[in-house]
Design an enzyme around this catalytic site. Structure first.
Site, PDB file in Angstrom:
ATOM      1  N   CYS A  62      -2.317   9.185   2.085  1.00 24.19           N
ATOM      2  CA  CYS A  62      -1.932   8.671   0.764  1.00 24.19           C
ATOM      3  C   CYS A  62      -2.991   9.010  -0.280  1.00 24.19           C
ATOM      4  O   CYS A  62      -2.674   9.120  -1.454  1.00 24.19           O
ATOM      5  CB  CYS A  62      -1.736   7.170   0.835  1.00 24.19           C
ATOM      6  SG  CYS A  62      -3.112   6.359   1.623  1.00 24.19           S
ATOM      7  N   GLU A 102       0.880  -1.169   0.000  1.00 22.34           N
ATOM      8  CA  GLU A 102       0.000   0.000   0.000  1.00 22.34           C
ATOM      9  C   GLU A 102       0.920   1.221   0.000  1.00 22.34           C
ATOM     10  O   GLU A 102       1.518   1.540   1.020  1.00 22.34           O
ATOM     11  CB  GLU A 102      -0.902  -0.010   1.243  1.00 22.34           C
ATOM     12  CG  GLU A 102      -1.832  -1.218   1.327  1.00 22.34           C
ATOM     13  CD  GLU A 102      -3.026  -1.080   0.382  1.00 22.34           C
ATOM     14  OE1 GLU A 102      -3.043  -0.139  -0.425  1.00 22.34           O
ATOM     15  OE2 GLU A 102      -3.937  -1.914   0.475  1.00 22.34           O
TER      16      GLU A 102
HETATM   17  O1  TXE Z   1       6.795   5.693   4.874  1.00 21.96           O
HETATM   18  P1  TXE Z   1       8.155   4.874   4.940  1.00 21.96           P
HETATM   19  P2  TXE Z   1       6.299   6.794   5.916  1.00 21.96           P
HETATM   20  C1  TXE Z   1       2.500   6.135   2.199  1.00 21.96           C
HETATM   21  C2  TXE Z   1       2.408   7.577   1.832  1.00 21.96           C
HETATM   22  C3  TXE Z   1       3.864   8.007   1.903  1.00 21.96           C
HETATM   23  C4  TXE Z   1       4.417   7.142   3.027  1.00 21.96           C
HETATM   24  C5  TXE Z   1       4.598   7.941   4.276  1.00 21.96           C
HETATM   25  O2  TXE Z   1       1.841   7.754   0.553  1.00 21.96           O
HETATM   26  O3  TXE Z   1       4.510   7.697   0.706  1.00 21.96           O
HETATM   27  O4  TXE Z   1       3.463   6.109   3.246  1.00 21.96           O
HETATM   28  O5  TXE Z   1       4.817   7.068   5.364  1.00 21.96           O
HETATM   29  C6  TXE Z   1       9.394   1.082   7.719  1.00 21.96           C
HETATM   30  N1  TXE Z   1      12.169  -2.325   5.101  1.00 21.96           N
HETATM   31  N2  TXE Z   1       1.214   5.659   2.670  1.00 21.96           N
HETATM   32  O6  TXE Z   1       7.137   8.013   5.756  1.00 21.96           O
HETATM   33  O7  TXE Z   1       9.320   5.744   5.240  1.00 21.96           O
HETATM   34  C7  TXE Z   1       9.273   2.372   8.467  1.00 21.96           C
HETATM   35  O8  TXE Z   1       9.906   2.266   9.736  1.00 21.96           O
HETATM   36  C8  TXE Z   1      11.023  -2.472   5.793  1.00 21.96           C
HETATM   37  C9  TXE Z   1       0.424   4.851   1.734  1.00 21.96           C
HETATM   38  O9  TXE Z   1       6.153   6.186   7.262  1.00 21.96           O
HETATM   39  O10 TXE Z   1       8.169   4.069   3.702  1.00 21.96           O
HETATM   40  C10 TXE Z   1       7.749   2.488   8.620  1.00 21.96           C
HETATM   41  O11 TXE Z   1       7.309   1.706   9.692  1.00 21.96           O
HETATM   42  N3  TXE Z   1      10.400  -1.469   6.449  1.00 21.96           N
HETATM   43  C11 TXE Z   1      -0.705   4.142   2.382  1.00 21.96           C
HETATM   44  C12 TXE Z   1       7.250   1.930   7.304  1.00 21.96           C
HETATM   45  O12 TXE Z   1       8.319   1.148   6.774  1.00 21.96           O
HETATM   46  C13 TXE Z   1      10.982  -0.260   6.397  1.00 21.96           C
HETATM   47  C14 TXE Z   1      -1.420   4.923   3.427  1.00 21.96           C
HETATM   48  C15 TXE Z   1       6.909   3.019   6.305  1.00 21.96           C
HETATM   49  O13 TXE Z   1       7.996   3.899   6.221  1.00 21.96           O
HETATM   50  C16 TXE Z   1      12.178  -0.011   5.695  1.00 21.96           C
HETATM   51  C17 TXE Z   1      -0.508   5.639   4.285  1.00 21.96           C
HETATM   52  C18 TXE Z   1      12.778  -1.122   5.021  1.00 21.96           C
HETATM   53  N4  TXE Z   1      13.915  -0.983   4.331  1.00 21.96           N
HETATM   54  C19 TXE Z   1       0.760   6.037   3.875  1.00 21.96           C
HETATM   55  N5  TXE Z   1      12.480   1.317   5.834  1.00 21.96           N
HETATM   56  C20 TXE Z   1      -1.703   3.491   1.418  1.00 21.96           C
HETATM   57  N6  TXE Z   1      -1.387   3.381   0.135  1.00 21.96           N
HETATM   58  O14 TXE Z   1      -2.756   3.073   1.857  1.00 21.96           O
HETATM   59  C21 TXE Z   1      11.513   1.862   6.591  1.00 21.96           C
HETATM   60  N7  TXE Z   1      10.610   0.924   6.936  1.00 21.96           N
END
Ligand code: TXE
Length: 522
Positions: A271, A237
């Site tokens: 998002c 997602e």
């Molecule tokens: O995301 P991150 P964020 C999306 C939204 C935006 C993002 C913002 O569009 O792009 O989320 O959220 C963990 N391997 N959505 O900044 O940085 C990290 O610790 C595994 C879409 O939090 O990607 C956190 O717990 N995990 C959505 C989680 O991943 C890792 C609705 C997300 O972090 C990692 C809401 C790794 N290498 C927000 N690195 C929808 N489409 O429904 C970090 N994390």
């Protein structure tokens, strides 16, 4: 291990959180959860529904302290803690209870064109929907209760265990989720929360049976790469850049009211918040006036202590700075700020003013750049066809909306748009409708959470085929012998070709099912 600390971005107050997890313990944690899950998978849907119902009651009875925990983690306005967070979870819980009352975890297969053959040969197939095992739920900071809780609810209702890794910015809510499941009487250890630096990437390779990831597209891609080493299935997602298309016959007042909420709920950290507003020529100027005046009337601040506040803070200083960088890029690209465009220095905390941009070129690379904050751009268009092309010409396809008084016209346009969810005369809120699917296309992700489709994706279809053993061999088994190929050709022609020679085809088929006694056999 260190203790997590949560900073409330609305006032920079700090709250001690749970202990960080040692990434080296995750594989063992997953293994031990799988033992708990095996027992849980043997419970009846009725027993699971009873646990889900107790959790729903808890979410309602403890709503105030849950809301405060969410606010401490995110700084979001009080009403959003109830509307977009808790309500999404209680609705999902009630939906899971309904699924557990009616979902057929074992389905008899209708063999379709092979029904006659299967009936003659005494064969039938069943699909048993069986849980994956341990589902890893890695989640974002923006809805620290609603996203992991609704995914965990679907997971456990399907018979799985769930190990949740919340964002490091929202450790309090993550820990609360584990507490709520325990307090609701789910088996100890069925739902676990793990926290801390590097835990997300470690969990992606810790042996979970499926990963449900919510976050940025880049991170999601890294999770998919990590999962590919063990061919672990993933649901992603990811990012969004939702379009809001206002046709020339729209109710402009309703559309402007929704555009304000859809653009700036959770300070635009959604998002599926509106990021691109497309205005049909003829109503563009009028809508822009109505929209900008409403945005400028919004109050920004700490929405926990002041219920008149509509727009809260960004989650942290990094994201606040990201908004400033994006606004510099917007200016370089020729964009003009109709309001906002800078941080709100009058408030302690991470506040960025609700920002409306005009004149940003449609072919700017920023059209494909997610702006995960309170920034929305206005564009104009001519025909409905042009609107569809503009909306679809984006690497993201998560959500969108079309505004018109002519529902048939709205549905026609909505059906042409790529996003996973397109609303007509509403926007952004269907995450709160648990019976509707949630998921995107292109760089917005793969797979589905929510709805019966999302429930099915928490299980894999186990096919059991039963043969009554009426014959000693099948017509296509070896040893091959004379007439075998002819029998297969005749069967194809009679039942799947032009339909000639059904009786003779059946006769030769059945003859091939009788074993030819080898010489010397009685
Ligand atoms: O995301 P991150 P964020 C999306 C939204 C935006 C993002 C913002 O569009 O792009 O989320 O959220 C963990 N391997 N959505 O900044 O940085 C990290 O610790 C595994 C879409 O939090 O990607 C956190 O717990 N995990 C959505 C989680 O991943 C890792 C609705 C997300 O972090 C990692 C809401 C790794 N290498 C927000 N690195 C929808 N489409 O429904 C970090 N994390």
């Amino acid at each position: 291990m260190d203790r997590m600390v949560s900073v409330n971005p609305a006032d920079l107050s700090e709250t001690a959180g749970p202990e960080a997890t040692d990434p080296g313990t995750l594989a063992e944690t997953v293994r031990s959860m799988r033992e708990t899950q095996k027992a849980w998978a043997s419970t009846s849907p009725k027993e699971r529904a009873a646990c889900v119902r107790r959790l729903r009651m808890l979410l309602s009875d403890r709503a105030d302290d849950i809301a405060l925990t969410i606010h401490r983690d995110t700084g979001k306005p009080r009403c959003e803690c109830y509307s977009t967070e808790i309500l999404s979870c209680t609705a999902m819980a009630k939906y899971c209870e309904s699924l557990l009352r009616r979902f057929r975890f074992t389905e008899k297969v209708d063999q379709g064109p092979m029904s006659l053959m299967c009936m003659m040969l005494g064969r039938r197939s069943y699909i048993e929907h069986v849980p994956y095992g341990v589902i890893a739920v890695i989640s974002s900071y923006n809805f620290p209760l609603a996203i992991p809780m609704t995914e965990a609810l679907m997971a456990v209702s399907a018979g799985n265990a769930a190990i949740i890794k919340p964002s490091s910015d929202t450790p309090l809510t993550g820990a609360l989720i584990e507490e709520l499941f325990r307090q609701a009487g789910f088996p100890e250890g069925l739902v676990r929360t793990v926290n801390g630096r590097g835990v997300g990437s470690a969990l992606a390779g810790a042996g979970a049976d499926k990963i449900v990831f919510t976050g940025g597209t880049e991170t999601g891609s890294a999770v998919m790469a990590s999962a590919s080493a063990t061919v672990t299935p993933v649901i992603l997602e990811l990012g969004g850049k939702d379009a809001f298309v206002v046709l020339d016959d729209a109710d402009l007042e309703r559309a402007a009211n929704c555009a304000v909420w859809s653009s700036f709920v959770n300070s635009g950290q959604v998002c599926v918040s509106t990021k691109r507003i497309y205005l049909q020529e003829g109503i563009a100027e009028r809508f822009t006036e109505m929209f900008v005046s409403r945005v400028e009337a919004l109050k920004q601040g700490n929405g926990w202590i002041d219920e008149e506040v509509s727009v809260g803070p960004m989650i942290n200083g990094t994201e606040l700075k990201r908004m400033e960088e994006l606004c510099s890029m917007i200016e370089e690209e020729g964009g003009r700020f109709l309001t906002g465009g800078r941080r709100n220095d009058s408030l302690p905390g991470y506040y960025f003013l609700p920002t409306v941009v005009a004149d940003l070129p449609e072919d700017s690379p920023l059209t494909d750049t997610e702006m995960f904050g309170p920034i929305v751009s206005l564009y104009t268009f001519g025909s409905d066809e042009e609107a569809a092309d503009l909306v679809n010409d984006c690497c993201f396809a998560l959500g969108g909306s079309v505004w018109t008084e002519d529902i048939a016209r709205g549905r026609r346009l909505a059906s042409r748009l790529h996003p996973g969810t397109v609303d007509v005369n509403n926007a952004t809120y269907t995450f709160g409708l648990p019976a509707t699917p949630w998921g995107g296309r292109h760089l917005s992700g793969i797979g589905t959470t929510h709805a019966e489709e999302g429930f099915r994706q928490m299980m894999h279809p186990h096919h059991v085929h039963v043969d009554g053993g009426r014959f000693k061999r099948d017509a296509w088994w070896m040893p091959y012998r004379g007439g075998g190929a002819e029998a297969m050709r005749g069967l194809n022609e009679a039942f799947f070709g032009r339909g000639r020679g059904k009786v003779s085809a059946l006769r030769s088929f059945l003859r091939m099912c009788r074993p030819k006694r080898p010489p010397g056999f009685p």
